[in-house]
Write a protein that holds these residues in place. Sequence first.
Motif, PDB file in Angstrom:
ATOM      1  N   ASN A  92       0.860  -1.177   0.000  1.00 22.27           N
ATOM      2  CA  ASN A  92       0.000   0.000   0.000  1.00 22.27           C
ATOM      3  C   ASN A  92       0.897   1.227   0.000  1.00 22.27           C
ATOM      4  O   ASN A  92       1.713   1.412   0.905  1.00 22.27           O
ATOM      5  N   TYR A  93       0.776   2.008  -1.026  1.00 18.51           N
ATOM      6  CA  TYR A  93       1.462   3.302  -1.098  1.00 18.51           C
ATOM      7  C   TYR A  93       0.618   4.100  -2.071  1.00 18.51           C
ATOM      8  O   TYR A  93       0.855   4.113  -3.282  1.00 18.51           O
ATOM      9  N   LEU A 147       4.407  -7.148  10.474  1.00 23.38           N
ATOM     10  CA  LEU A 147       3.614  -5.954  10.203  1.00 23.38           C
ATOM     11  C   LEU A 147       2.256  -6.448   9.719  1.00 23.38           C
ATOM     12  O   LEU A 147       2.190  -7.244   8.779  1.00 23.38           O
ATOM     13  N   THR A 184       4.602  12.918   5.302  1.00 14.59           N
ATOM     14  CA  THR A 184       5.299  12.197   4.235  1.00 14.59           C
ATOM     15  C   THR A 184       5.272  13.029   2.950  1.00 14.59           C
ATOM     16  O   THR A 184       4.523  13.997   2.835  1.00 14.59           O
ATOM     17  N   GLN A 231       8.967   1.545  -3.311  1.00  7.60           N
ATOM     18  CA  GLN A 231       7.590   1.180  -2.982  1.00  7.60           C
ATOM     19  C   GLN A 231       7.407   0.859  -1.496  1.00  7.60           C
ATOM     20  O   GLN A 231       6.283   0.834  -1.002  1.00  7.60           O
ATOM     21  N   ARG A 237      11.378   5.692   6.564  1.00  5.33           N
ATOM     22  CA  ARG A 237       9.998   5.483   6.984  1.00  5.33           C
ATOM     23  C   ARG A 237       9.961   5.075   8.453  1.00  5.33           C
ATOM     24  O   ARG A 237      10.995   4.814   9.060  1.00  5.33           O
ATOM     25  N   GLY A 245      -0.635  -1.479   9.838  1.00  5.16           N
ATOM     26  CA  GLY A 245       0.397  -0.981   8.926  1.00  5.16           C
ATOM     27  C   GLY A 245       0.258   0.475   8.525  1.00  5.16           C
ATOM     28  O   GLY A 245       1.253   1.145   8.254  1.00  5.16           O
ATOM     29  N   LYS A 250       5.378   6.253   5.129  1.00  8.46           N
ATOM     30  CA  LYS A 250       6.508   6.035   4.192  1.00  8.46           C
ATOM     31  C   LYS A 250       7.054   7.360   3.662  1.00  8.46           C
ATOM     32  O   LYS A 250       6.290   8.303   3.477  1.00  8.46           O
TER      33      LYS A 250
HETATM   34  N1  MTE Z   1       2.639   5.739   3.756  1.00  5.77           N
HETATM   35  C1  MTE Z   1       2.301   6.584   2.746  1.00  5.77           C
HETATM   36  N2  MTE Z   1       2.991   7.715   2.580  1.00  5.77           N
HETATM   37  N3  MTE Z   1       1.289   6.281   1.889  1.00  5.77           N
HETATM   38  C2  MTE Z   1       0.533   5.139   2.038  1.00  5.77           C
HETATM   39  O1  MTE Z   1      -0.388   4.908   1.251  1.00  5.77           O
HETATM   40  N4  MTE Z   1       0.188   3.071   3.303  1.00  5.77           N
HETATM   41  C3  MTE Z   1       0.231   2.496   4.661  1.00  5.77           C
HETATM   42  C4  MTE Z   1       1.665   2.486   5.226  1.00  5.77           C
HETATM   43  N5  MTE Z   1       2.332   3.741   4.932  1.00  5.77           N
HETATM   44  C5  MTE Z   1       0.877   4.247   3.092  1.00  5.77           C
HETATM   45  C6  MTE Z   1       1.966   4.584   3.929  1.00  5.77           C
HETATM   46  C7  MTE Z   1      -0.336   1.157   4.736  1.00  5.77           C
HETATM   47  S1  MTE Z   1      -2.025   1.046   4.568  1.00  5.77           S
HETATM   48  C8  MTE Z   1       0.426   0.036   4.950  1.00  5.77           C
HETATM   49  S2  MTE Z   1      -0.301  -1.482   5.202  1.00  5.77           S
HETATM   50  C9  MTE Z   1       1.893   0.103   5.000  1.00  5.77           C
HETATM   51  O2  MTE Z   1       2.380   1.394   4.645  1.00  5.77           O
HETATM   52  C10 MTE Z   1       2.471  -0.910   4.032  1.00  5.77           C
HETATM   53  O3  MTE Z   1       3.851  -0.967   4.176  1.00  5.77           O
HETATM   54  P1  MTE Z   1       4.717  -2.043   3.334  1.00  5.77           P
HETATM   55  O4  MTE Z   1       4.780  -1.598   1.936  1.00  5.77           O
HETATM   56  O5  MTE Z   1       6.038  -2.061   3.991  1.00  5.77           O
HETATM   57  O6  MTE Z   1       3.995  -3.348   3.470  1.00  5.77           O
END
Ligand code: MTE
Length: 333
Positions: A92-93, A147, A184, A231, A237, A245, A250
């Motif tokens: 998810n990003y 996670l 972020t 990604q 992060r 999560g 991120k």
């Molecule tokens: N951070 C940003 N900037 N944008 C996002 O969409 N998604 C979140 C989180 N951090 C997200 C984010 C969600 S819903 C999850 S589950 C985790 O990042 C996924 O991290 P992973 O890629 O390490 O599994």
Amino acid sequence: MLIQTRNDGFVHPLSSEITPQSAYEDRRRVLKLMASGAAGAALASWASRDALAQAAPAPGKLAALKGVKSTVPGAQTMEKLTDYKDATTYNNYYEFGTDKADPAKNANTLKTAPWTVEVEGLVKKPGKYGLEDLIKLSAQEERVYRLRCVEGWSMVIPWVGYSLSELIKRVEPQGNAKYVEFVTLADPKTMPFVGSRILDWPYTEGLRLDEAMHPLTLLSFGMYGEVLPNQNGAPVRIVVPWKYGFKSGKSIVKIRFVEKEPGTAWNKAAAQEYGFYSNVNPNVDHPRWSQATERRIGDGGGLFAKRTKTLMFNGYEPQVGQLYAGMDLKKNF
Ligand code: MTE
């Protein structure tokens, strides 16, 4: 994550229900074999594939970033690591798209150098940290964390970084700093979904100061012995293993110390579904699905995706339970 709260009619797809392509292809392959009477063989090969599966190391395409094995309680586990490929292609990003495969496809546009993280707000020593300085601020450790996503899937990843508390101690929060807000990157030029109405950009998250100071809260620069892939939140992060999560923001550009509970991206989008605390709590269902069980990505494959019981605080209760002593965790979800 599914959003139905906007009055502009936008309904977001439930990403937990999207079948990864590999699982879909495996399913088709086994169904074909079943039709030809070879189901037994198919099941046997599926089982042996799982039994033999070992976490693949990072492919060595990114710069190495090693850490010493962390001795922080809870920072190691005997559980099987998620395969690097799964950990980097099922993400998810949302700045790069809403499908789980989108970040791996689209995040190559993210520009991670130069990179600065600004520390501001209620601290005695605010400042701007270039990435290299931030990386060197404390010894890099390897931490193997589970996670769990709010959508019901989980991974086990060897992260590289150090306790966020190391940075917090350096900047000296003032007495009235009660929360930490993480901001972020939101760059419409390199992030195709920034500007869409899915979320209020930038994606922000927050922790209570004592949660941010907990030794398990990781400021992470790498995984699998290499720097973070775009990604997964390059170049820096947060990873908070006992929370869903989405609390792990991120590609962080600002860390802000504030007095009042900060707004967070998913809470702003759907407050009744995503609370500020967001501790993994199998006893509090998401309003539209149960949180009692989870599916470990890569464990058991797409066909017979077995679900395991989700543990309170994602299994980190011995380490973090005391942070919430006396709190009603149904109210503070
Ligand atoms: N951070 C940003 N900037 N944008 C996002 O969409 N998604 C979140 C989180 N951090 C997200 C984010 C969600 S819903 C999850 S589950 C985790 O990042 C996924 O991290 P992973 O890629 O390490 O599994």
